[in-house]
Design an enzyme around this catalytic site. Structure first.
Site, PDB file in Angstrom:
ATOM      1  N   GLY A  75       0.765  -1.243   0.000  1.00 34.28           N
ATOM      2  CA  GLY A  75       0.000   0.000   0.000  1.00 34.28           C
ATOM      3  C   GLY A  75       0.801   1.301   0.000  1.00 34.28           C
ATOM      4  O   GLY A  75       0.230   2.382   0.110  1.00 34.28           O
ATOM      5  N   TRP A  77       2.326   3.051  -2.364  1.00 34.91           N
ATOM      6  CA  TRP A  77       2.006   4.042  -3.406  1.00 34.91           C
ATOM      7  C   TRP A  77       0.673   4.726  -3.094  1.00 34.91           C
ATOM      8  O   TRP A  77       0.545   5.940  -3.242  1.00 34.91           O
ATOM      9  CB  TRP A  77       1.941   3.368  -4.789  1.00 34.91           C
ATOM     10  CG  TRP A  77       3.286   3.077  -5.400  1.00 34.91           C
ATOM     11  CD1 TRP A  77       4.458   2.862  -4.734  1.00 34.91           C
ATOM     12  CD2 TRP A  77       3.598   2.987  -6.799  1.00 34.91           C
ATOM     13  NE1 TRP A  77       5.468   2.624  -5.623  1.00 34.91           N
ATOM     14  CE2 TRP A  77       4.973   2.698  -6.897  1.00 34.91           C
ATOM     15  CE3 TRP A  77       2.861   3.095  -7.977  1.00 34.91           C
ATOM     16  CZ2 TRP A  77       5.617   2.529  -8.128  1.00 34.91           C
ATOM     17  CZ3 TRP A  77       3.505   2.925  -9.216  1.00 34.91           C
ATOM     18  CH2 TRP A  77       4.863   2.650  -9.276  1.00 34.91           C
ATOM     19  N   ASP A  94      -5.299  -5.650  -5.757  1.00 34.83           N
ATOM     20  CA  ASP A  94      -4.185  -6.595  -5.607  1.00 34.83           C
ATOM     21  C   ASP A  94      -4.745  -7.978  -5.349  1.00 34.83           C
ATOM     22  O   ASP A  94      -5.854  -8.132  -4.838  1.00 34.83           O
ATOM     23  CB  ASP A  94      -3.254  -6.194  -4.456  1.00 34.83           C
ATOM     24  CG  ASP A  94      -1.836  -6.736  -4.646  1.00 34.83           C
ATOM     25  OD1 ASP A  94      -0.931  -5.938  -4.951  1.00 34.83           O
ATOM     26  OD2 ASP A  94      -1.626  -7.971  -4.537  1.00 34.83           O
ATOM     27  N   ASP A 110      -7.877 -10.406  -8.857  1.00 38.26           N
ATOM     28  CA  ASP A 110      -6.861 -10.528  -9.907  1.00 38.26           C
ATOM     29  C   ASP A 110      -7.160  -9.488 -10.993  1.00 38.26           C
ATOM     30  O   ASP A 110      -8.259  -9.501 -11.565  1.00 38.26           O
ATOM     31  CB  ASP A 110      -6.925 -11.950 -10.488  1.00 38.26           C
ATOM     32  CG  ASP A 110      -5.841 -12.223 -11.513  1.00 38.26           C
ATOM     33  OD1 ASP A 110      -5.169 -11.273 -11.947  1.00 38.26           O
ATOM     34  OD2 ASP A 110      -5.688 -13.402 -11.885  1.00 38.26           O
ATOM     35  N   ASP A 134       2.422  -0.921 -10.450  1.00 41.27           N
ATOM     36  CA  ASP A 134       3.682  -1.444  -9.897  1.00 41.27           C
ATOM     37  C   ASP A 134       3.581  -2.966  -9.832  1.00 41.27           C
ATOM     38  O   ASP A 134       4.287  -3.611  -9.071  1.00 41.27           O
ATOM     39  CB  ASP A 134       3.894  -0.837  -8.492  1.00 41.27           C
ATOM     40  CG  ASP A 134       5.311  -1.043  -7.955  1.00 41.27           C
ATOM     41  OD1 ASP A 134       6.229  -1.263  -8.765  1.00 41.27           O
ATOM     42  OD2 ASP A 134       5.497  -0.979  -6.724  1.00 41.27           O
ATOM     43  N   LYS A 174       5.544  -0.284 -14.203  1.00 37.80           N
ATOM     44  CA  LYS A 174       6.826  -0.935 -13.951  1.00 37.80           C
ATOM     45  C   LYS A 174       7.126  -1.906 -15.086  1.00 37.80           C
ATOM     46  O   LYS A 174       6.273  -2.698 -15.474  1.00 37.80           O
ATOM     47  CB  LYS A 174       6.741  -1.718 -12.634  1.00 37.80           C
ATOM     48  CG  LYS A 174       8.123  -2.201 -12.183  1.00 37.80           C
ATOM     49  CD  LYS A 174       8.191  -3.477 -11.388  1.00 37.80           C
ATOM     50  CE  LYS A 174       7.357  -3.720 -10.208  1.00 37.80           C
ATOM     51  NZ  LYS A 174       8.027  -3.389  -8.958  1.00 37.80           N
TER      52      LYS A 174
END
Ligand SMILES: C[S@@+](CC[C@H](N)C(=O)[O-])C[C@H]1O[C@@H](n2cnc3c(N)ncnc32)[C@H](O)[C@@H]1O
Length: 229
Positions: A75, A77, A94, A110, A134, A174
């Site tokens: 958590g 970010w 997440d 998901d 990320d 990312k």
């Protein structure tokens, strides 16, 4: 474990119950200035500083009103976003459970599930102007496989961004070097006015991770994919 030494480096003795790899990980964590800083400043992860540093360089947080954080656990970010933009709507997703973050909506789901995109938009209450990803796949220790799996996630994140971002919006993702990142960057360049690669100082030097920051979404949507009949 012994503290001290000339520069306060903490050494971790190998215990019978720990593998050499986990001893190295523990020693690195204990001596990492970002881990110490995150603890002192109340952030759940050292990753919080990657977003902070990316924002210092590119300034995408300022003015953002609706933000989606893909792969938010634990958590960091989302905490940074909430702190910098207290009036903004934030929804994170997440696979893992995440302790509540005041003012943010968290989905344990998901992102690759077909229902996830619609749920995210529904919870956000409108089109996002900033999408952060990320997400990283669990590593299997085979560098090419790890890079490709994480690239699959960021590709899905970019596809989602192209479908739902507000024109002018920003996508931050990312990427792992070596995982076919050049075609992803080409796709971004077609769809955003500026696309930059960055490795913030908080990203470990030895890691293959990089971040792409794509700003100024041009608003051209990808064609709808027809369901197979
Ligand atoms: C590096 S961590 C994110 C750290 C986070 N940005 C922070 O500041 O605390 C990557 C996360 O991506 C999540 N992830 C990987 N695949 C996912 C998927 N298919 N859907 C949702 N989350 C996923 C993992 O569970 C993991 O928590």
């Amino acid at each position: 474990m012994s503290r001290g030494g000339a520069r306060g480096h903490t050494r971790v003795k190998t215990a019978r119950s720990r593998t050499a790899q986990s001893t190295r990980w523990l020693e690195r964590q204990l001596n990492d200035p970002y881990v110490k800083r995150a603890k002192a400043e109340g952030y759940r992860s050292r990753a919080a500083y990657k977003l902070t540093e990316l924002d210092e360089k590119f300034g995408f947080l300022r003015g953002s009103k609706r933000i989606i954080d893909l792969g938010l656990a634990p958590g960091g970010w989302t905490q940074v976003v909430r702190k910098r933009l207290p009036g903004a709507s934030v929804v994170g997703i997440d696979l893992l459970p995440v302790d509540p973050i005041e003012g943010a909506t968290i989905l344990q789901m998901d992102f690759m599930d077909d229902a996830a995109p619609a749920r995210l938009i529904e919870e956000l209450g409108g089109a996002p102007d900033l999408i952060l990803s990320d997400m990283a796949a669990n590593t299997v220790g085979h560098p090419q496989t790890d890079a490709l799996r994480t690239m699959g996630l960021v590709e899905a994140a970019l596809d989602f961004a192209l479908r739902v971002l507000e024109p002018g919006g920003t996508f931050v993702g990312k990427v792992f070097a070596g995982g076919a990142d050049s075609s992803l960057v080409a796709e971004m360049k077609r769809n955003f006015t500026t696309v930059k690669h960055a490795k913030p100082p908080a990203s470990r030097k030895g890691s293959v991770e990089w971040f792409v920051v794509a700003q100024g979404f041009k608003g051209v949507r990808p064609p709808e994919v027809e369901p197979e009949s």
